[in-house]
Design a protein around this motif. Structure first.
Motif, short mmCIF file in Angstrom:
data_model
loop_
_atom_site.label_atom_id
_atom_site.label_comp_id
_atom_site.label_asym_id
_atom_site.label_seq_id
_atom_site.Cartn_x
_atom_site.Cartn_y
_atom_site.Cartn_z
N LEU B 89 9.74 -15.64 6.67
CA LEU B 89 9.39 -14.22 6.71
C LEU B 89 9.54 -13.58 5.33
O LEU B 89 8.68 -12.83 4.86
N MET B 90 10.65 -13.90 4.65
CA MET B 90 10.90 -13.33 3.33
C MET B 90 9.81 -13.78 2.35
O MET B 90 9.35 -13.00 1.53
N ALA B 91 9.43 -15.07 2.44
CA ALA B 91 8.41 -15.58 1.52
C ALA B 91 7.09 -14.84 1.74
O ALA B 91 6.42 -14.44 0.80
N LEU B 92 6.74 -14.65 3.03
CA LEU B 92 5.50 -13.94 3.32
C LEU B 92 5.56 -12.52 2.80
O LEU B 92 4.60 -11.99 2.24
N LEU B 93 6.71 -11.89 2.93
CA LEU B 93 6.88 -10.51 2.47
C LEU B 93 6.76 -10.44 0.95
O LEU B 93 6.04 -9.60 0.40
N LEU B 94 7.46 -11.35 0.28
CA LEU B 94 7.46 -11.30 -1.19
C LEU B 94 6.12 -11.73 -1.78
O LEU B 94 5.85 -11.49 -2.95
N ASP B 95 5.28 -12.37 -0.97
CA ASP B 95 3.97 -12.79 -1.45
C ASP B 95 2.99 -11.60 -1.44
O ASP B 95 1.92 -11.67 -2.04
N GLN B 96 3.36 -10.51 -0.74
CA GLN B 96 2.49 -9.33 -0.72
C GLN B 96 2.67 -8.54 -2.01
O GLN B 96 3.76 -8.51 -2.57
N PRO B 97 1.61 -7.92 -2.47
CA PRO B 97 1.76 -7.11 -3.68
C PRO B 97 2.42 -5.78 -3.34
O PRO B 97 1.98 -5.09 -2.43
N PHE B 98 3.51 -5.46 -4.01
CA PHE B 98 4.07 -4.11 -3.85
C PHE B 98 4.81 -3.71 -5.12
O PHE B 98 5.01 -4.52 -6.02
N PHE B 99 5.18 -2.46 -5.19
CA PHE B 99 5.81 -1.96 -6.41
C PHE B 99 7.22 -2.50 -6.56
O PHE B 99 8.00 -2.49 -5.61
N GLN B 101 8.07 -5.61 -7.14
CA GLN B 101 8.18 -6.92 -6.51
C GLN B 101 9.16 -7.84 -7.25
O GLN B 101 10.00 -8.49 -6.63
N GLY B 102 9.04 -7.87 -8.57
CA GLY B 102 9.89 -8.75 -9.36
C GLY B 102 11.36 -8.44 -9.18
O GLY B 102 12.19 -9.33 -9.05
N LEU B 103 11.67 -7.15 -9.13
CA LEU B 103 13.05 -6.72 -8.99
C LEU B 103 13.61 -7.12 -7.61
O LEU B 103 14.72 -7.62 -7.49
N VAL B 104 12.79 -6.89 -6.59
CA VAL B 104 13.22 -7.24 -5.23
C VAL B 104 13.47 -8.74 -5.13
O VAL B 104 14.44 -9.21 -4.53
N ARG B 105 12.59 -9.51 -5.78
CA ARG B 105 12.74 -10.96 -5.80
C ARG B 105 14.09 -11.35 -6.39
O ARG B 105 14.79 -12.21 -5.87
#
Lengths: 276, 289, 333
Positions: B89-99, B101-105
């Motif tokens: 689930l996390m991988a699918l979420l992080l694969d989406q483009p959002f503002f 993203q790098g920081l959340v990762r």
């Protein structure tokens, strides 16, 4: 190829993404915040999130009361030392396997890997007794040696996967150009392999820094690195949350930064090249 | 690709690594095997005698062993389910483009770099403490009875802590696998009229299958040896409720000084780990060609 | 000097024989091309000469000296690799200078030779760049530059043009030929492209499954191929082969006619057929004709011929340009 994503969708993902991210990161954030509280504020109900009296006294106290710096240095010496030693042994081996493979190379690699899968408890007893009889218990040297051996397979594997990406043609060209084996390694291979060696170094420092089986079982007061030092907070001292937090923050901060830098290599290193 | 000369130097260069690893593996393992056949207690020096398979009989019939085996399976299974399920689930979420993203990762992978003793103590004291912990405060805020985590559900508490540590690992690897999926494949499926869910089931999931297998196997290897988290939170208790096979061997060796028994336990642990290791080595070996 | 002789050279990887046993002589200053389909052993043969592979048995002599057991760098040869094998972390200057540095040459000598090579190869403006910042053709020239500064006895080229696009390939072909005339050095060139072989070689060595099928000048191979393999490999478009009664009339198992040796007529002729696909190249037209009883035959025609799909055409082979082969595929001489 790329299509524009509706702003509303993007905002929705942004909200969910940050919410989940903060949730997962929260324990670390909470530890850092608590480390700046007084012991009283630390256990206050309701919890104080940001608007409390910030203080750095825990850091001073952790250091003065418990020889924090000594344990920190133990961690540095043991993790860096075991990694460098490992690289020294692994670079030639990985070179050989990547550039002069034989029919047995694959078997040797897999065998090395299988030693990493040997559970540590399987050899705990003899290692403990050997260390006790040779006076290596609770010494930096002993622990460095053990961590070198336990991480060697990972180091060899990572280097091997990096070296394999260097085209053999280039090394042959160097050979045609008259470079001896030593010159070939110094002038051609090493400069090209530096990024790979650097990330191997980083990942293994991280693994050695956080190793918590051998460090807990083979050290006591003298050579204990931070993993073992923090474990001492499990008893009554654990009640001093602010100090526990300060000690923890110091212990994880350097490695967290290294980890963030090497996140890409982490995948390759920990999956032995099976996922890139 | 190599000539005789390079092959000779190659053999020489491999020797230190091979010999050292051989020593590191074979010698202690042989000693463990030998000790496991002895009656050997550090509190009674000089009393060592041959015991045959007696230690194994004691270890395997010890009720603590069965509890330990069960706890180990529950721990490994629980953490795997949470980290792999959550990781997908996390991988699918992080694969989406959002503002951002790098920081959340970065935030999501952070727990993996926290040393086990720190995460265990932070969770146990500051989050799960039945009176002053944050969870207790949250429960009271919503009018619920705070849970005494380590009293009422000690194993589950440890599963939670360990899952928090390994979720980032699964996420990172599954995300890498996800991003290596050729976008043309997804586009082709879209042209063929596959909806988002069918694309996930027929294209994305099969593509990730290998990465998922790798995550499961590698986590299993590491999870079988979970130790520090138990040591600093529950010491295997209450009773033997959180004693795993690894922890049991530690107790026998370094707390009860029963070298023979601990060695037998160590061999049992090796056998258990090998069952997983065989599959993992095969999988990686296939990938090597 | 750069005279190379292979005596009974044999190479096997384990039990797999790559090169059964080869004898070959390459004269000084000769441009020799090894050509053959992929997997024919041509690259292995080149690497044996370079010393990058051990010879299983046989001898390799360079200028009369036995070099079979000599290290690659000690043979006095330079090699240009298919991938160029440039050192990515060094500037163009340092790439070209590397073999000289390894030989321990003087700084001033190195400088002079590198500048000289750069001038010949039009690389003077790029000496400070890294290989990653160069185009394919420029990288190729750097690789050649690295090879020439050593002033070798012979150059070895391993499919050097296969990573370039068609236009650049044509240009580099000319440059390498020109270089050969300037340097007067033996060159051994490996390719799977018979056009490269035909246009550049003094001598072509056609290889198939590790064996030498034929050695000769481009025109010798074109005019009198020794067997079916060489006949089919050299020449473009491919020679037409005909078996059965038509061949038996000439007392052969197979006869071969090149597309350019067929006369075309719309009125009458030897073979009657229907035009299939016509490829108009401007200078030439290649007609793929379905000949009754023979199958498809390719014929070369005038560039602006007006024949269309489905029209009837007559083909007449030029009698003296018909090649005849026996049932083992060998040419009748």
């Amino acid at each position: 190829m790329a299509r524009s994503i509706p702003t509303r969708t993007r905002l929705g993902f942004t909200l969910v993404g940050w919410l989940v991210g903060l949730l997962i990161f929260f324990p670390i954030l909470w530890t850092v915040l608590t480390s700046f509280k007084s012991e009283g504020t630390a256990i206050a109900t309701p919890p104080q999130f940001l608007f409390f009296q910030w203080t750095a006294e825990n850091y001073a106290e952790v250091n003065s009361r418990s020889d924090y710096f000594k344990h920190f240095m133990n961690s540095v010496v043991i993790s860096v030392g075991s990694t460098l030693l490992g690289l020294l042994i692994a670079i030639p081996a990985a070179w050989a396997m990547a550039f002069a493979p034989t029919k047995r190379t694959k078997d040797v690699l897999l065998w090395m890997l299988s030693t990493k899968m040997l559970p540590a408890v399987g050899v705990l007893v003899p290692i403990y007794l050997l260390f006790r009889d040779t006076g290596l218990l609770d010494t930096r040297i002993g622990l460095t040696a053990v961590l070198t051996m336990s991480n060697l397979p990972i180091i060899v594997w990572m280097l091997y996967t990096y070296f394999r990406e260097i085209p053999g043609d280039i090394l042959e060209a160097a050979r045609m150009d008259g470079a001896s084996l030593a010159k070939e390694i110094v002038y051609v291979l090493t400069p090209m392999a530096v990024p790979g060696i650097a990330s191997t170094l980083l990942l293994n420092i991280i693994l050695a820094w956080n190793e918590a089986f051998w460090t807990l079982n083979l050290t006591a007061a003298k050579a204990a690195p931070l993993t073992a030092f923090i474990a001492s907070y499990s008893s009554p001292e654990g009640l001093f949350w602010a100090k526990l937090s300060a000690a923890s923050t110091l212990a994880i901060a350097p490695i967290l930064v290294l980890g963030w830098f090497s996140q890409r290599q982490l995948v390759r290193g920990l999956t032995f090249g099976a996922v890139k | 690709m190599a000539t005789l000369q390079t092959r000779a130097s190659a053999r020489l260069m491999m020797t230190p690594a091979v010999v050292l690893l051989l020593l590191w593996m074979a010698v202690p393992l042989a000693m463990t095997l030998y000790f496991s056949m002895l009656r050997y207690n550090l509190l009674m020096p000089g009393m060592e005698e041959w015991a045959g398979f007696l230690n194994y009989r004691f270890f395997l019939t010890d009720p603590a062993f069965f509890a330990g085996l069960l706890n180990t399976l529950l721990l490994v299974g629980g953490v795997l389910a949470i980290s792999v399920g959550g990781g997908i689930l996390m991988a699918l979420l992080l694969d989406q483009p959002f503002f951002g993203q790098g920081l959340v990762r970065l935030m999501v992978i952070a727990p993996f770099f926290v040393m086990p003793t720190v995460s265990a103590l932070v969770w146990k004291n500051m989050l799960m403490h039945p009176v002053n912990g944050l969870f207790a405060w949250l429960a009271r805020t919503f009018g619920l009875q705070p849970v005494d985590w380590f009293g009422q559900a000690p194993l589950f508490s440890i599963v939670m802590i360990v899952s928090w540590q390994w979720l980032p690992f699964a996420t990172l690897i599954l995300l890498t696998a996800l991003q290596s999926l050729d976008s043309e494949q997804k586009e082709a499926a879209e042209m063929d009229g596959a909806g988002a869910l069918s694309r996930f089931i027929y294209i994305v999931l099969p593509h990730m299958a290998r990465a998922i297998t790798v995550v499961v196997l590698i986590e299993t290897i590491f999870l079988l040896s979970v130790f520090a988290e138990i040591l600093v939170t529950t010491n295997g208790g209450p009773g033997v409720q959180t004693t795993t096979v690894t922890y049991l061997v530690y107790v026998q060796a370094l707390l009860q000084f029963d070298v023979g028994g601990a060695s037998a336990g160590g061999i049992v642990a090796v056998v258990l780990a090998n069952i997983v290791a065989i599959f993992l080595v095969r999988l990686i070996g296939k990938n090597l060609d | 000097m750069g005279e190379i002789r292979l005596e009974k050279v044999h190479k096997a990887f384990g039990t797999t024989v790559v090169i059964p046993e080869i004898d070959l002589e390459i004269a000084d200053n000769e441009f020799v091309v090894f050509v053959g389909p992929s997997g024919c052993g041509k690259s292995t043969l080149l690497r044996l000469i370079a010393g990058l592979e051990d010879t299983t048995s046989g001898r390799i002599l360079i200028d009369g000296e036995d070099m079979t057991a000599r290290a690659p760098a000690k043979r006095g040869l330079s090699m240009v690799f298919q991938s160029y094998a440039l050192y990515p972390h060094m500037s163009v200057y340092n790439n070209i200078a590397f073999p000289l540095k390894m030989a321990g040459a003087d700084k001033s000598v190195i400088e002079e030779k590198v500048r000289n090579a750069a001038r010949i190869l039009n690389l003077t403006d790029y000496l400070d760049r890294r290989p990653g910042q160069l185009s394919g053709g420029q990288r190729q020239r750097v690789a050649i530059g690295r090879a020439i500064v050593r002033e070798p006895k012979a150059f070895l080229f391993d499919e050097p043009l296969s990573n370039l696009d068609a236009a650049l390939r044509g240009a580099m072909r000319l440059e390498i030929s020109e270089l050969h005339h300037q340097l007067h050095t033996t060159m051994i060139y490996v390719t799977h492209d018979q056009i490269e072989a035909m246009t550049m070689a003094d001598k072509i060595v056609v290889l198939n499954a590790g064996r030498i099928e034929q050695v000769g000048s481009p025109l010798e191979l074109y005019r009198s191929p020794r067997n079916l393999f060489v006949a089919g490999f050299i020449g473009s478009p491919r020679m037409n082969f005909v078996q059965g009664p038509e061949a038996e009339k000439l007392g052969a198992a197979t006869i071969g006619v090149r597309p350019e040796h067929l006369e075309l007529s719309t009125g009458d002729g030897y073979w009657k057929g229907k035009v299939g696909v016509a490829e108009h190249l401007g200078s030439d037209t290649f007609l793929h004709v379905d000949v009754d009883g023979l199958g498809q035959v390719t014929a070369r025609a005038d560039g602006e011929i007006g024949l269309r799909h489905g029209e009837t055409v007559f083909l007449t082979p030029i009698r003296e340009r018909v090649h005849r082969f026996d049932d083992k595929g060998e040419a009748f001489s």
